[in-house]
Structures are given as structure tokens and as C-alpha cells.
Design a protein around this motif. Sequence first.
Motif, short mmCIF file in Angstrom:
data_model
loop_
_atom_site.label_atom_id
_atom_site.label_comp_id
_atom_site.label_asym_id
_atom_site.label_seq_id
_atom_site.Cartn_x
_atom_site.Cartn_y
_atom_site.Cartn_z
N GLY A 158 0.84 -1.19 0.00
CA GLY A 158 0.00 0.00 0.00
C GLY A 158 0.87 1.24 0.00
N PRO A 159 0.27 2.40 0.00
CA PRO A 159 1.05 3.63 -0.03
C PRO A 159 1.96 3.81 1.19
CG PRO A 159 -1.23 4.07 -0.62
CD PRO A 159 -1.18 2.66 -0.13
N SER A 160 1.58 3.22 2.33
CA SER A 160 2.36 3.46 3.55
C SER A 160 3.03 2.21 4.12
CB SER A 160 1.45 4.08 4.63
OG SER A 160 0.32 3.26 4.87
N LEU A 161 2.83 1.04 3.51
CA LEU A 161 3.35 -0.18 4.13
C LEU A 161 3.40 -1.32 3.13
CD1 LEU A 161 4.14 -1.60 6.85
CD2 LEU A 161 1.71 -2.14 7.11
N PRO A 275 -2.41 -4.84 9.78
CA PRO A 275 -1.88 -3.47 9.61
C PRO A 275 -2.08 -2.91 8.21
CG PRO A 275 -0.09 -5.06 9.86
CD PRO A 275 -1.35 -5.77 10.21
N ILE A 276 -1.92 -3.73 7.18
CA ILE A 276 -2.07 -3.20 5.82
C ILE A 276 -3.52 -2.81 5.57
CG2 ILE A 276 -2.44 -5.41 4.65
CD1 ILE A 276 -0.28 -2.64 3.22
N LYS A 277 -4.46 -3.59 6.11
CA LYS A 277 -5.87 -3.25 5.90
C LYS A 277 -6.29 -2.07 6.76
CE LYS A 277 -7.52 -7.58 3.99
NZ LYS A 277 -8.57 -8.61 3.96
N ALA A 278 -5.67 -1.92 7.92
CA ALA A 278 -6.00 -0.78 8.76
C ALA A 278 -5.48 0.52 8.15
CB ALA A 278 -5.40 -0.96 10.16
N LEU A 279 -4.32 0.46 7.52
CA LEU A 279 -3.69 1.67 6.97
C LEU A 279 -4.09 1.96 5.53
CD1 LEU A 279 -0.09 1.13 8.39
CD2 LEU A 279 -1.68 2.94 9.07
N ASP A 280 -4.21 0.90 4.71
CA ASP A 280 -4.34 1.11 3.26
C ASP A 280 -5.44 0.26 2.65
OD1 ASP A 280 -2.13 2.90 3.16
OD2 ASP A 280 -0.75 1.21 3.15
N PHE A 281 -6.58 0.12 3.33
CA PHE A 281 -7.59 -0.84 2.88
C PHE A 281 -8.05 -0.57 1.45
CE2 PHE A 281 -11.91 -2.45 2.37
CZ PHE A 281 -11.73 -3.77 2.74
N ASP A 282 -8.33 0.68 1.12
CA ASP A 282 -8.87 0.98 -0.21
C ASP A 282 -7.80 1.08 -1.29
OD1 ASP A 282 -11.52 1.04 0.60
OD2 ASP A 282 -11.41 3.13 1.23
N GLU A 283 -6.52 0.94 -0.91
CA GLU A 283 -5.45 0.99 -1.90
C GLU A 283 -4.47 -0.16 -1.73
OE1 GLU A 283 -4.07 5.14 -3.10
OE2 GLU A 283 -4.75 5.48 -1.05
N GLY A 284 -4.83 -1.15 -0.94
CA GLY A 284 -3.94 -2.28 -0.72
C GLY A 284 -3.92 -3.22 -1.92
N ASP A 313 -15.89 0.00 -3.77
CA ASP A 313 -14.88 1.03 -4.02
C ASP A 313 -13.83 0.46 -4.97
OD1 ASP A 313 -12.58 2.74 -3.85
OD2 ASP A 313 -13.35 3.53 -1.96
N PRO A 314 -13.62 1.10 -6.12
CA PRO A 314 -12.66 0.56 -7.10
C PRO A 314 -11.21 0.94 -6.82
CG PRO A 314 -13.68 2.51 -8.00
CD PRO A 314 -14.31 2.29 -6.64
N GLY A 315 -10.97 1.58 -5.67
CA GLY A 315 -9.63 2.09 -5.40
C GLY A 315 -8.56 1.02 -5.40
N ALA A 316 -8.82 -0.13 -4.75
CA ALA A 316 -7.81 -1.17 -4.69
C ALA A 316 -7.54 -1.78 -6.06
CB ALA A 316 -8.24 -2.27 -3.70
N ALA A 319 -5.42 0.64 -7.91
CA ALA A 319 -4.05 0.57 -7.40
C ALA A 319 -3.34 -0.67 -7.93
CB ALA A 319 -4.07 0.56 -5.88
N ALA A 320 -4.06 -1.80 -8.03
CA ALA A 320 -3.46 -3.03 -8.55
C ALA A 320 -3.05 -2.87 -10.01
CB ALA A 320 -4.44 -4.19 -8.39
N ILE A 321 -3.89 -2.19 -10.80
CA ILE A 321 -3.57 -1.96 -12.20
C ILE A 321 -2.37 -1.03 -12.33
CG2 ILE A 321 -4.43 -0.97 -14.37
CD1 ILE A 321 -7.26 -1.87 -13.48
N ARG A 322 -2.37 0.04 -11.54
CA ARG A 322 -1.24 0.99 -11.58
C ARG A 322 0.06 0.31 -11.18
NH1 ARG A 322 -4.76 4.67 -8.89
NH2 ARG A 322 -3.64 4.20 -6.96
N LEU A 323 0.00 -0.51 -10.12
CA LEU A 323 1.21 -1.16 -9.65
C LEU A 323 1.74 -2.16 -10.67
CD1 LEU A 323 3.31 -1.54 -7.49
CD2 LEU A 323 1.77 -3.12 -6.30
N ALA A 324 0.85 -2.94 -11.29
CA ALA A 324 1.29 -3.89 -12.32
C ALA A 324 1.97 -3.16 -13.47
CB ALA A 324 0.11 -4.71 -12.83
#
Length: 334
Positions: A158-161, A275-284, A313-316, A319-324
Amino acid sequence: MPAPLAITLGDPAGIGPEAILGAWARLRAEGRAPQAFVVGGPALLRACVERLGIDCPIVPIAEPAEAVFASAAGLPVLAGLDGLPTPGCPSQAGARLALASLQWGVRFALSGLAAGLVTAPIAKSALADIGWNYPGQTEFLADACGRPYRDAVMMLAGPSLRTVPLTVHVALAEVPGLISAELITHKARIVAEGLRRDFNIVAPRLAIAALNPHAGENGQFGDEDARIIAPAVAALQAEGIAAVGPVPGDALFTPRARHGYDAALCMYHDQALIPIKALDFDEGVNVTLGLPIIRTSPDHGTAFDIAGKGLADPGAMAAAIRLAAGMAQARGIS
């Protein structure tokens, strides 16, 4: 011409189809949509567009290479593989469609017709009803790539972890017996190489979590940290890998601690995923390291209870498409 990314449908009764559409619409509006195509489901996705009013034109294509040109008109979707939209109602037909999309997607990635693979969520129980015998998509992909399961390392980013569970879908009571110095060093090497190759981190820093409270407190709360984890960390350091640990779990994810490492290797599933879901759930994003192909996936499930209601929410997925796409660029294949 660079190869496009392949995006699998996931279970058509879940939120995968609408997450794909919403993510593509968002990325396109931001001017950040990479070359990509969905592996099957043009009629299914078009029905989803109409039902939810998503601004995402569907452009059927006959082969992956057409996606590069078709993307100017909308979301390219491979024809010849399709099904009916059944939001919230998983079925064997939907499971077969999800599996076929995944199988074709990995073939495209292995052949080089796709730069990487982005997988939408599946329903393991629905797939089990049609003979699926894998714990998850990660293990299926390892098998399809001819790699042992232990080489396919799940990293949540995610963005922070970034976290890596060293043991995944097993009972908590089994974890102490599964942890070994060899397991830690083997997976740590794969993570370090993945961070170098796919994230352009020249000298990766790894934090290795403790198993027990206070890292065992000198044997008061278990000896695994001193007997297994500490020697593994020392072995990694001797190889030139910047590893620290065992770090107590209650200190590993504080804001100050997170600045000191590029990925945290955790002993069990929830130690990594909470922790990843607590911090970056919509972008994990779930990233698979250790395979010859790029694979990412949103870090959420099928969510049958909200499928088809326009609540996903399409955020994750975005994020998966951007990261790939970023990983493909780092590897020089996009």
C-alpha cells in the motif's frame, strides 16, 4: 509495441466486474490508464455498465494485441469468453468463467502477449465445487508457472506499508511448527530480489517480525524468536541483506518504525494483513513475488453481499492496475 496488461474477471457474482469498470473509468479520467484488456466477459461487463451507470465503454477485441489500439475507444475486452451477470449469487457457471479467465490470463502473461496479470477476486468455495484444489490464486499461478508454492511469495503493498506473511492460510496453532530459519531466509531473499527488480529499490531493508510478545522476553513467552528468528536474521545480514529483527509485533508498525524498512516479513497471516488493511484498505494490493510473470490483485474479496449495488470502491483495483504497470516498466517490458 509494448504488450498490454491482462485483467481477469474474478467471480462474476462478486464485485470484481464493477471494480474493474470503476477502476478503469477512474484511471482514464485521471489520464493514467495503462494499456490493458479484460480476459473475457464483454456482454457481462456491458450489462454491468448499464445497470450501474458506469462511464466505461466496452470494446470487444479478438486478441490481446488489439488492446493497444482499442483502448482509445474504451475498455478492451476479449471476446469468445462470456457469461451472465448474477451479482450476489455465485454459481458453478460463474466459477467456470472465473477459472477460464484466470487460465487464459496466465497463458497470455507466460507467452509475453500480456505484460502482466491483474486478478480480480475469486470465490474459493465456488471453485472447489468444480474441482479446484488450490488454497488460492497464488498457488494456482505458481503451479501454472512451474514453480513450487514456496517460491510464490505474497506481499501486500500500500502507499504506507508493505508486508509479507511467511505462513498464510493455516491455523494459528500450526504457525510455531511451520516457522524455520530456512523458511525465513528463503522468502526474505525472494522479497529482497522482488523489491530490487519490480520496485527499483537498490538496497532493500527488511524488518523481520517476532512471533511472540516482546520477542519472547528472553524465553519467558516462548523461545522461537531467539532459537529460530534471530539466527535467520543474522544469516541474512551475513549475505549482505539489510535485515533487522526479531522486532516485536506491537512496535513494528508504528509511524516511526515504518520509515526504517521497505517491507516487513511477518510470521502469520493476520500479523501481516491487519496493519495493511488498517492503513491502506482501499489501496492495498496483493503482489506475488518469485514468479516469472507480474501478478497483482486488489487486497479484498468477492464481497457478494454488496455486489451489483454500486457500493464497491474501485480504489484497490485501480491501485493493482497501476502497480502492475509500474512493475512492468521497472522490468522494461512496457
